[in-house]
Write a protein that holds these residues in place. Structure first.
Motif, mmCIF file in Angstrom:
data_model
loop_
_atom_site.group_PDB
_atom_site.id
_atom_site.type_symbol
_atom_site.label_atom_id
_atom_site.label_comp_id
_atom_site.label_asym_id
_atom_site.label_seq_id
_atom_site.Cartn_x
_atom_site.Cartn_y
_atom_site.Cartn_z
ATOM 1 N N GLY A 7 0.994 -1.322 0.240
ATOM 2 C CA GLY A 7 -0.010 -0.032 0.174
ATOM 3 C C GLY A 7 0.927 1.243 -0.052
ATOM 4 N N SER A 8 0.850 2.082 -0.954
ATOM 5 C CA SER A 8 1.759 3.220 -1.076
ATOM 6 C C SER A 8 0.796 4.381 -1.023
ATOM 7 C CB SER A 8 2.361 3.131 -2.355
ATOM 8 O OG SER A 8 3.335 1.970 -2.208
ATOM 9 N N GLY A 9 -0.379 4.712 -0.056
ATOM 10 C CA GLY A 9 -1.023 5.791 0.148
ATOM 11 C C GLY A 9 -0.304 6.688 1.135
ATOM 12 N N ASP A 30 2.292 -1.464 -4.608
ATOM 13 C CA ASP A 30 0.783 -0.997 -4.681
ATOM 14 C C ASP A 30 0.123 -1.730 -5.964
ATOM 15 O OD1 ASP A 30 -0.669 1.768 -3.256
ATOM 16 O OD2 ASP A 30 -1.526 0.841 -5.040
ATOM 17 N N LYS A 31 -0.969 -2.021 -5.799
ATOM 18 C CA LYS A 31 -1.740 -2.600 -6.902
ATOM 19 C C LYS A 31 -2.059 -1.680 -8.060
ATOM 20 C CE LYS A 31 -5.993 -3.313 -4.877
ATOM 21 N NZ LYS A 31 -7.216 -4.195 -4.491
ATOM 22 N N ASP A 32 -1.993 -0.352 -7.543
ATOM 23 C CA ASP A 32 -2.322 0.660 -8.649
ATOM 24 C C ASP A 32 -1.266 0.956 -9.428
ATOM 25 O OD1 ASP A 32 -2.725 3.132 -9.784
ATOM 26 O OD2 ASP A 32 -3.865 4.036 -8.504
ATOM 27 N N ALA A 33 -1.137 0.342 -10.834
ATOM 28 C CA ALA A 33 0.105 0.402 -11.513
ATOM 29 C C ALA A 33 0.397 1.888 -11.934
ATOM 30 C CB ALA A 33 -0.107 -0.413 -12.883
ATOM 31 N N ILE A 82 1.707 -4.071 6.715
ATOM 32 C CA ILE A 82 0.352 -3.919 5.706
ATOM 33 C C ILE A 82 -0.215 -2.739 5.760
ATOM 34 C CG2 ILE A 82 -1.997 -4.867 5.194
ATOM 35 C CD1 ILE A 82 -1.172 -7.327 6.445
ATOM 36 N N ALA A 83 -0.332 -1.741 4.776
ATOM 37 C CA ALA A 83 -0.876 -0.331 5.092
ATOM 38 C C ALA A 83 -1.722 -0.055 3.816
ATOM 39 C CB ALA A 83 0.500 0.668 4.954
ATOM 40 N N VAL A 84 -2.825 -1.139 3.593
ATOM 41 C CA VAL A 84 -3.581 -0.727 2.647
ATOM 42 C C VAL A 84 -4.824 -0.062 3.235
ATOM 43 C CG1 VAL A 84 -2.831 -2.803 1.416
ATOM 44 C CG2 VAL A 84 -4.755 -3.249 2.995
ATOM 45 N N GLY A 85 -5.705 0.532 2.410
ATOM 46 C CA GLY A 85 -6.863 1.013 2.826
ATOM 47 C C GLY A 85 -7.819 -0.189 3.863
ATOM 48 N N THR A 86 -8.693 0.675 4.516
ATOM 49 C CA THR A 86 -9.661 -0.105 5.357
ATOM 50 C C THR A 86 -10.963 0.877 5.359
ATOM 51 O OG1 THR A 86 -8.636 0.816 7.493
ATOM 52 C CG2 THR A 86 -8.011 -1.424 6.904
ATOM 53 N N PRO A 87 -11.462 0.935 4.314
ATOM 54 C CA PRO A 87 -12.593 1.953 4.193
ATOM 55 C C PRO A 87 -13.853 1.492 4.781
ATOM 56 C CG PRO A 87 -12.350 0.787 2.080
ATOM 57 C CD PRO A 87 -11.407 0.294 2.941
ATOM 58 N N GLY A 265 -11.513 13.704 7.161
ATOM 59 C CA GLY A 265 -10.424 13.142 6.620
ATOM 60 C C GLY A 265 -10.605 11.605 6.846
ATOM 61 N N SER A 266 -9.547 10.836 6.540
ATOM 62 C CA SER A 266 -9.458 9.515 6.306
ATOM 63 C C SER A 266 -9.767 8.814 7.581
ATOM 64 C CB SER A 266 -8.565 8.846 5.638
ATOM 65 O OG SER A 266 -7.362 8.962 6.319
ATOM 66 N N CYS A 267 -9.495 9.383 8.613
ATOM 67 C CA CYS A 267 -9.609 8.876 9.980
ATOM 68 C C CYS A 267 -10.755 9.113 11.039
ATOM 69 C CB CYS A 267 -8.073 8.797 10.753
ATOM 70 S SG CYS A 267 -6.888 8.240 9.937
HETATM 71 P P1 NAD Z 1 -4.682 5.113 0.909
HETATM 72 O O1 NAD Z 1 -6.168 4.784 0.566
HETATM 73 O O2 NAD Z 1 -4.220 6.349 0.771
HETATM 74 O O3 NAD Z 1 -3.863 4.066 0.261
HETATM 75 C C1 NAD Z 1 -3.903 2.630 0.302
HETATM 76 C C2 NAD Z 1 -3.105 2.009 -0.810
HETATM 77 O O4 NAD Z 1 -3.170 0.705 -0.668
HETATM 78 C C3 NAD Z 1 -3.821 2.506 -2.007
HETATM 79 O O5 NAD Z 1 -2.750 3.101 -2.947
HETATM 80 C C4 NAD Z 1 -4.221 1.172 -2.732
HETATM 81 O O6 NAD Z 1 -3.941 1.141 -4.219
HETATM 82 C C5 NAD Z 1 -3.317 -0.035 -2.166
HETATM 83 N N1 NAD Z 1 -3.766 -1.272 -2.059
HETATM 84 C C6 NAD Z 1 -5.103 -1.616 -1.731
HETATM 85 N N2 NAD Z 1 -5.186 -3.011 -1.591
HETATM 86 C C7 NAD Z 1 -3.786 -3.573 -2.071
HETATM 87 C C8 NAD Z 1 -3.159 -4.590 -2.588
HETATM 88 N N3 NAD Z 1 -3.786 -5.752 -2.191
HETATM 89 N N4 NAD Z 1 -2.064 -4.835 -2.955
HETATM 90 C C9 NAD Z 1 -1.204 -3.576 -2.777
HETATM 91 N N5 NAD Z 1 -1.660 -2.207 -2.743
HETATM 92 C C10 NAD Z 1 -3.174 -2.246 -2.119
HETATM 93 O O7 NAD Z 1 -4.901 4.959 2.635
HETATM 94 P P2 NAD Z 1 -4.147 5.717 3.630
HETATM 95 O O8 NAD Z 1 -4.755 6.951 4.010
HETATM 96 O O9 NAD Z 1 -2.658 5.352 3.632
HETATM 97 O O10 NAD Z 1 -4.664 4.687 4.726
HETATM 98 C C11 NAD Z 1 -4.296 3.261 5.149
HETATM 99 C C12 NAD Z 1 -4.592 2.655 6.429
HETATM 100 O O11 NAD Z 1 -3.801 3.734 7.477
HETATM 101 C C13 NAD Z 1 -6.142 2.943 6.697
HETATM 102 O O12 NAD Z 1 -6.365 1.644 7.413
HETATM 103 C C14 NAD Z 1 -6.211 4.144 7.480
HETATM 104 O O13 NAD Z 1 -7.223 4.008 8.455
HETATM 105 C C15 NAD Z 1 -4.919 4.100 8.217
HETATM 106 N N6 NAD Z 1 -4.368 5.387 8.912
HETATM 107 C C16 NAD Z 1 -4.379 6.366 7.880
HETATM 108 C C17 NAD Z 1 -4.086 7.784 8.295
HETATM 109 C C18 NAD Z 1 -4.050 9.083 7.566
HETATM 110 O O14 NAD Z 1 -3.887 9.976 7.850
HETATM 111 N N7 NAD Z 1 -4.303 8.834 5.978
HETATM 112 C C19 NAD Z 1 -3.420 7.746 9.419
HETATM 113 C C20 NAD Z 1 -3.321 6.580 10.408
HETATM 114 C C21 NAD Z 1 -3.832 5.411 9.902
#
Ligand code: NAD
Length: 426
Positions: A7-9, A30-33, A82-87, A265-267
């Motif tokens: 996960g490269s978010g 990241d799976k997003d090419a 593991i740092a993928v999204g948990t929407p 925000g996302s949290c």
């Molecule tokens: P994001 O949506 O920005 O990034 C998630 C990435 O994961 C995306 O680029 C997506 O393409 C990738 N992904 C999804 N499934 C995948 C797979 N199977 N293989 C490879 N890549 C995959 O999300 P984010 O904001 O970075 O948040 C990630 C997690 O961290 C969430 O659980 C969020 O609650 C938590 N979090 C976020 C923040 C924040 O400020 N954004 C702070 C603390 C915790």
């Protein structure tokens, strides 16, 4: 140590860049090419101060690379983050589909002892689920199933100051009972340990809950002060001074007592809803968190009413909306409170000319009805008044004389209390 961050978010990219800066060899997956291509070109797909420089430095020095190929990255790493999204799902609970996908892949590519670190925010019990999925996939693939340990390592960074927060956190939480895993985690975070950052080492479930409880508490402070703000308005008291008077008490502290349109925000929105749902599923009710959510929604409606009243009815009026993101220094529009507020204004018949320094591209899909402008001044052209919705620094020092000439009326609704009302009037 070789590390893979899946996960490269916002969280994965910051985690990967910072761990590389600590001296680890990091591959970001990241799976997003398209995202991976962007990162390989040295561009950053999100707005986060300082991130571009940190990624470039560590990529140039050979410690940070990006790929879409999860299998080889897992096989090559000692620790897999593991740092993928948990929407959120419609009922508010966390959607763990991406976590499951990654856990299964880890099991399939288990080629020696690995520490699997959950950085995503996940409900209590997810660690155990990840463990079972890895074990199952490893068994199917014929790998020795004892060769891994699952760690919960929740992330507390804030968008807009993510690098500083990662490099200089208030605490690091490590949830694991496996001594080998704890040792790997302490090695990874050695620069923080050496800098006397407090470490909380505990069980997986407890670590998972620390994250939800922390966000629930911070959201509580915000809803609390917004409710006090409504009381202040009814009583003729000044909420800014009330908040300052409260915040000087060490037991309370000044942070998260800024009144405004509520959290976003996302949290916070997603995590408060998720923890409320976790409790409901257990037959419990988190009454404070439920109230925090109700106050949050009421606050957004109150903001629309305030704007409507200030404009003498929004029907047919043009609003210059300054700020779209939920806070400054980010382009993240997920759950921005400005979205329901803008929709509320549109529903009352307003036209909106909007400007945000970073979030306009992200905003377009949620708010296609707005006219997007190149500056605050362009947004104000011919508008019936200004609404300040995000506390970007550039909105603190606008040329109000110039704005006054382009606006149809000298009306400013400052939802973030950036300005002293008397000075603004002058
Ligand atoms: P994001 O949506 O920005 O990034 C998630 C990435 O994961 C995306 O680029 C997506 O393409 C990738 N992904 C999804 N499934 C995948 C797979 N199977 N293989 C490879 N890549 C995959 O999300 P984010 O904001 O970075 O948040 C990630 C997690 O961290 C969430 O659980 C969020 O609650 C938590 N979090 C976020 C923040 C924040 O400020 N954004 C702070 C603390 C915790």
């Amino acid at each position: 140590m070789k590390v893979c961050v899946v996960g490269s978010g916002y969280v994965g990219l910051v985690t990967g860049a910072c761990l590389a800066d600590f001296g680890m060899r990091v591959v970001g997956v990241d799976k997003d090419a398209a995202k991976v291509e962007t990162l390989r070109r040295g561009e950053i797909p999100i707005y986060e101060p300082g991130l571009k420089t940190l990624v470039a430095k560590n990529a140039d020095e050979g410690r940070l690379s990006f790929t879409t190929e999860l299998g080889p990255a897992i096989e090559d790493s000692r620790a897999v983050f593991i740092a993928v999204g948990t929407p959120p799902r419609p009922d508010g609970s966390a959607d763990l589909t991406f976590i499951r996908e990654v856990a299964t892949q880890i099991g399939r590519h288990l080629n020696g002892f690995k520490v699997v670190v959950t950085k995503s925010t996940v409900p209590t019990g997810t660690g155990r689920m990840v463990e079972e999925l890895i074990r199952e996939a490893a068994r199917e693939a014929g790998h020795p199933v004892q060769d891994f340990a699952v760690v919960s390592n929740p992330e507390f960074l804030r968008e807009g100051s993510a690098i500083e927060d990662f490099m200089n956190p208030d605490r690091v939480v490590i949830g694991s009972r496996d001594p080998r895993a704890i040792e790997v985690m302490l090695d990874l975070y050695a620069p923080l340990k050496n800098a006397d950052v407090p470490f909380v080492v505990t069980g997986v479930e407890t670590a998972e809950l620390i994250k939800y409880a922390s966000n629930g508490f911070l959201a509580t402070k915000i809803s609390f002060i917004n409710e006090i703000a409504a009381l202040c308005e009814a009583l003729g008291a000044d909420v800014e001074v009330v908040a300052r008077g409260m915040g000087l008490d060490n037991r309370i502290g000044p942070k998260f007592l800024q009144t405004g349109p509520g959290f976003g925000g996302s949290c916070f929105p997603k995590d408060t809803r998720a923890v409320a749902q976790i409790a409901r599923d257990l037959g419990l009710e988190l009454r404070i968190i439920e109230a925090v959510l109700a106050v949050h929604e009421a606050t957004q409606r109150r903001m629309v009413e305030k704007v409507d009243a200030a404009f003498g009815g929004l029907e047919g009026k043009t609003v210059a909306l300054l700020g779209l993101a939920f806070k400054p220094n980010t382009d993240d529009m997920r759950d921005s409170p400005v979205i329901p507020i803008a929709r509320g204004m549109l529903a009352r018949g307003a036209r909106i000319r909007a400007f945000d320094p970073a979030a306009m591209d992200e905003a377009r899909s949620d708010l296609p009805e707005l006219t997007y402008c190149a500056s605050a001044y362009e947004a104000a052209e011919g508008a019936d008044g200004v609404v300040i919705a995000t506390e970007w620094n550039q909105f603190r020092s606008l040329e109000w004389g110039e704005l006054r000439r382009t606006l149809r009326a000298p009306l400013v609704v400052d939802l973030r209390n950036l300005y002293d009302p008397q000075r603004m009037a002058a």
